[in-house]
Write a protein that holds these residues in place. Structure first.
Motif, short mmCIF file in Angstrom:
data_model
loop_
_atom_site.label_atom_id
_atom_site.label_comp_id
_atom_site.label_asym_id
_atom_site.label_seq_id
_atom_site.Cartn_x
_atom_site.Cartn_y
_atom_site.Cartn_z
N ALA A 1 6.46 11.66 28.15
CA ALA A 1 5.48 11.43 29.06
C ALA A 1 6.48 10.47 30.23
O ALA A 1 5.91 10.70 31.20
CB ALA A 1 4.52 10.49 28.65
N GLU A 2 7.17 9.79 29.74
CA GLU A 2 7.85 8.74 31.06
C GLU A 2 8.94 9.60 31.80
O GLU A 2 8.82 9.61 32.93
CB GLU A 2 8.82 7.91 29.97
N VAL A 3 9.47 10.84 31.16
CA VAL A 3 10.35 11.96 32.08
C VAL A 3 9.43 12.50 33.13
O VAL A 3 9.82 12.49 34.03
CB VAL A 3 10.81 12.59 31.31
N VAL A 4 8.23 12.82 32.57
CA VAL A 4 7.25 13.52 33.64
C VAL A 4 6.80 12.51 34.52
O VAL A 4 6.93 12.97 35.98
CB VAL A 4 5.98 14.03 32.61
N ALA A 5 6.54 11.25 34.15
CA ALA A 5 5.75 10.44 35.25
C ALA A 5 7.17 10.15 36.19
O ALA A 5 6.93 10.04 37.37
CB ALA A 5 5.49 9.09 34.38
N HIS A 6 8.35 9.92 35.66
CA HIS A 6 9.45 9.86 36.55
C HIS A 6 9.80 10.47 37.78
O HIS A 6 9.72 10.40 38.87
CB HIS A 6 10.61 9.16 35.93
N LYS A 7 9.71 11.85 37.05
CA LYS A 7 9.93 13.01 38.01
C LYS A 7 8.81 13.21 39.01
O LYS A 7 9.09 13.65 40.08
CB LYS A 7 10.00 14.36 36.97
N ARG A 8 7.55 12.82 38.58
CA ARG A 8 6.53 13.00 39.54
C ARG A 8 6.65 12.04 40.69
O ARG A 8 6.30 12.30 41.94
CB ARG A 8 5.05 12.74 38.79
N GLU A 9 7.14 10.90 40.53
CA GLU A 9 7.49 9.75 41.58
C GLU A 9 8.61 9.89 42.15
O GLU A 9 8.99 9.39 43.21
CB GLU A 9 7.33 8.41 40.85
N HIS A 10 9.76 10.52 41.57
CA HIS A 10 10.98 10.67 42.17
C HIS A 10 11.53 12.21 42.17
O HIS A 10 12.40 12.41 41.40
CB HIS A 10 12.18 9.76 41.49
N TRP A 11 10.91 12.95 42.92
CA TRP A 11 11.33 14.28 42.78
C TRP A 11 12.64 14.63 43.22
O TRP A 11 13.34 14.01 44.45
CB TRP A 11 10.22 15.03 43.78
N ASP A 12 13.31 15.57 42.87
CA ASP A 12 14.94 16.11 43.20
C ASP A 12 14.76 17.49 43.01
O ASP A 12 14.12 18.10 42.48
CB ASP A 12 15.78 15.40 42.70
N ASP A 13 15.68 18.28 43.57
CA ASP A 13 16.01 19.61 43.38
C ASP A 13 16.63 19.88 42.18
O ASP A 13 17.75 20.10 41.92
CB ASP A 13 16.79 20.13 44.61
N ASP A 14 15.87 19.72 41.10
CA ASP A 14 16.46 20.02 39.49
C ASP A 14 15.38 20.51 38.57
O ASP A 14 14.22 20.55 39.08
CB ASP A 14 17.02 18.71 39.26
N LEU A 15 15.81 20.94 37.44
CA LEU A 15 15.10 21.59 36.70
C LEU A 15 13.87 20.86 36.24
O LEU A 15 12.49 21.18 36.17
CB LEU A 15 15.70 22.11 35.43
N LEU A 16 13.81 19.84 35.87
CA LEU A 16 12.85 18.87 35.54
C LEU A 16 11.65 18.79 36.51
O LEU A 16 10.36 18.78 36.22
CB LEU A 16 13.09 17.69 34.70
N SER A 17 12.23 18.55 37.60
CA SER A 17 11.29 18.30 38.74
C SER A 17 10.45 19.61 38.96
O SER A 17 9.19 19.51 39.42
CB SER A 17 12.11 17.57 39.93
N ARG A 18 11.13 20.93 39.00
CA ARG A 18 10.50 22.00 39.30
C ARG A 18 9.41 22.28 38.08
O ARG A 18 8.44 22.89 38.53
CB ARG A 18 11.61 23.06 39.31
N LEU A 19 9.76 22.01 36.95
CA LEU A 19 8.77 22.24 36.09
C LEU A 19 7.39 21.31 36.32
O LEU A 19 6.48 21.69 36.06
CB LEU A 19 9.36 21.79 34.75
N VAL A 20 7.76 20.00 36.64
CA VAL A 20 6.69 19.08 37.11
C VAL A 20 5.51 19.61 38.12
O VAL A 20 4.64 19.58 38.05
CB VAL A 20 7.11 17.52 37.13
N VAL A 21 6.53 20.10 39.27
CA VAL A 21 5.82 20.76 39.94
C VAL A 21 4.93 22.05 39.73
O VAL A 21 3.81 22.15 40.11
CB VAL A 21 6.71 21.03 41.42
N ALA A 22 5.60 22.78 39.03
CA ALA A 22 4.89 23.87 38.51
C ALA A 22 3.55 23.48 37.60
O ALA A 22 2.62 23.99 37.66
CB ALA A 22 5.70 24.73 37.39
N ARG A 23 3.46 22.39 36.92
CA ARG A 23 2.53 22.05 36.07
C ARG A 23 1.26 21.30 37.23
O ARG A 23 0.36 21.90 37.19
CB ARG A 23 3.01 20.61 35.42
N ASP A 24 1.83 20.68 38.39
CA ASP A 24 0.86 20.33 39.36
C ASP A 24 0.23 21.45 40.17
O ASP A 24 -0.95 21.25 40.77
CB ASP A 24 1.52 19.26 40.30
N ARG A 25 0.99 22.59 40.14
CA ARG A 25 0.45 23.59 40.90
C ARG A 25 -0.41 24.67 39.86
O ARG A 25 -0.84 25.60 40.37
CB ARG A 25 1.46 24.62 41.50
N ARG A 26 -0.53 24.10 38.73
CA ARG A 26 -1.28 24.93 37.61
C ARG A 26 -0.61 26.29 37.13
O ARG A 26 -1.13 27.26 36.64
CB ARG A 26 -2.72 25.09 38.03
#
Length: 423
Positions: free
Chosen positions: A215-240
């Motif tokens: 949960a911390e990882v997801v919250a961090h990536k949502r606030e600090h987006w970068d061009d990496d795998l974790l960020s892309r997964l979080v964006v995919a979640r936010d796009r449903r």
């Protein structure tokens, strides 16, 4: 007598028929399962087996049968296919963690598997891995620099437990402050601990800890987006494009399956070389052998000893054995990789072996997406250790190696070594 207390099958006993089920447990089996696998292959490709947890499953042992089973679209991975007999002893991760952390790629079938896998493959392509190799070398050298100038040292505590996770953090975009707080013990949540086991409380505490960390990882990536795998997964979640459970489960799989098997494979590879000092010396003197040597070391003793569960959705025939719907089917990758019908002198460590169509990373749609990265990590690891630690050898007797009790994997949590000096 509990199941854990049962006597293990003797390592070599060709005069007696195999029991039904065949018990896969005990120190003799974990230290060297290959004589048993040879007996099983000789008797037939499919056997009923018994695990320490009490789970019974059907084990596929021969190369041809294993290759076919890994590509058999009748066999699904989704746990919903499991019957009540299997679920009573194997599906033991409590709620809500089971629903939130167990819908990753290893437990999905098409089309869900196809949809989810496309989010991770780009991060692990051979081209991307090749670009990362200089960074992998820096990480490996940093860990070697921290070892004692002269032995002894524990290569798990000093190297193998850290290198794969450092590499993984680079590849998926896990920030340094979060990577430093990851507890390796969280990875033990994949080892079954039943509801009445004395270690159940610790098991559940690890689950809660890992779930909070994700949960911390997801919250961090949502606030600090970068061009990496974790960020892309979080964006995919936010796009449903992914559900919250799929997102958490995929991060769970990356953190657990993305590093512990490589740690274990480093240990099995080194132990194989220590047992064959002539091959170790040859590899040290000719680093150009590394790519081919890594393939042979993967075949010779794979950290992925057994695959995870597969299920038929109706009673089905598997190489002449009738398998009830919902019973678990498991493929022994290690047994397949020592099949004399596919590999000449299969018990021999032959660094010149070519071709080498081993199944260490599985096959078919569930072929390990991180295979290219794991290969690179092993090449960098072996090349660096052999070059910088002259005289490297095992510092304990071979019979004193303590193999991990994991059901599906091979490796050791400690690897005491000695060497002349650190270069």
């Amino acid at each position: 007598m509990t199941i854990q207390d049962q006597e293990p099958l003797p390592a070599v006993n060709r005069q007696q028929p195999l029991p039904d089920p065949v018990p896969l447990m005990g120190c003799p089996y974990k230290s060297n399962p290959y004589p048993l696998y040879e007996r099983m292959r000789e008797a037939g490709p499919v056997h009923r087996v018994l695990f320490p947890s009490g789970v019974q499953a059907w084990l596929v042992t021969g190369y041809e049968a294993a290759h076919a089973a890994l590509n058999d679209d009748r066999l699904g991975k989704n746990h919903d296919r499991g019957n009540d007999r299997w679920r009573a002893r194997a599906s033991i991760m409590p709620e809500p963690q089971h629903s939130r952390l167990q819908v990753h790629l290893l437990h999905q079938d098409p089309p869900q598997h196809t949809r989810m896998r496309r989010f991770v493959t780009d991060a692990f392509t051979p081209r991307r891995v090749e670009q990362l190799k200089p960074r992998l070398q820096e990480l490996a050298d940093g860990l070697i620099d921290a070892l004692p100038e002269t032995g002894p040292a524990d290569l798990v505590a000093g190297f193998a437990a850290h290198f794969p996770f450092q590499v993984l953090a680079e590849v998926i975009g896990l920030p340094g402050e979060l990577a430093a707080r990851f507890d390796r013990d969280w990875g033990k949540v994949v080892q079954p601990v039943g509801p009445t086991d004395p270690g159940r409380a610790l098991y559940e505490a690890r689950l809660y800890g890992l779930q909070s960390y994700i949960a911390e990882v997801v919250a961090h990536k949502r606030e600090h987006w970068d061009d990496d795998l974790l960020s892309r997964l979080v964006v995919a979640r936010d796009r449903r494009e992914l559900s919250q459970e799929e997102l958490d489960s995929m991060i769970f799989q990356l953190l657990v399956a993305g590093q512990e098997p490589v740690t274990n494979q480093i240990t099995t590879a080194l132990i194989a070389l220590f047992r064959h000092p002539d091959q170790l010396a040859r590899l040290r003197d000719d680093p150009g052998l590394l790519p081919r040597a890594v393939e042979e070391l993967l075949r010779h003793d794979s950290a992925f000893e057994l695959t995870t569960w597969r299920f038929f959705d109706q009673d089905s025939d598997l190489y002449g054995t009738e398998i009830p719907a919902g019973d678990s089917v498991i493929v022994s990758l290690c047994a397949a990789n020592r099949d004399q019908h596919r590999f000449e002198d299969p018990d021999t460590l032959d660094l010149d072996r070519s071709p080498n169509p081993h199944l260490a990373f599985g096959h078919g749609i569930h072929f390990c997406p991180g295979a290219a990265l794991a290969r690179a990590e092993l090449q960098v690891t072996l090349g660096t250790l052999l070059a910088r630690l002259p005289g490297l050898h095992l510092a304990i007797r071979d019979e004193d190696i303590e193999w991990i009790p994991s059901v599906l994997g091979r490796g050791t949590n400690h690897l005491p070594v000695a060497y002349d000096r650190r270069l």
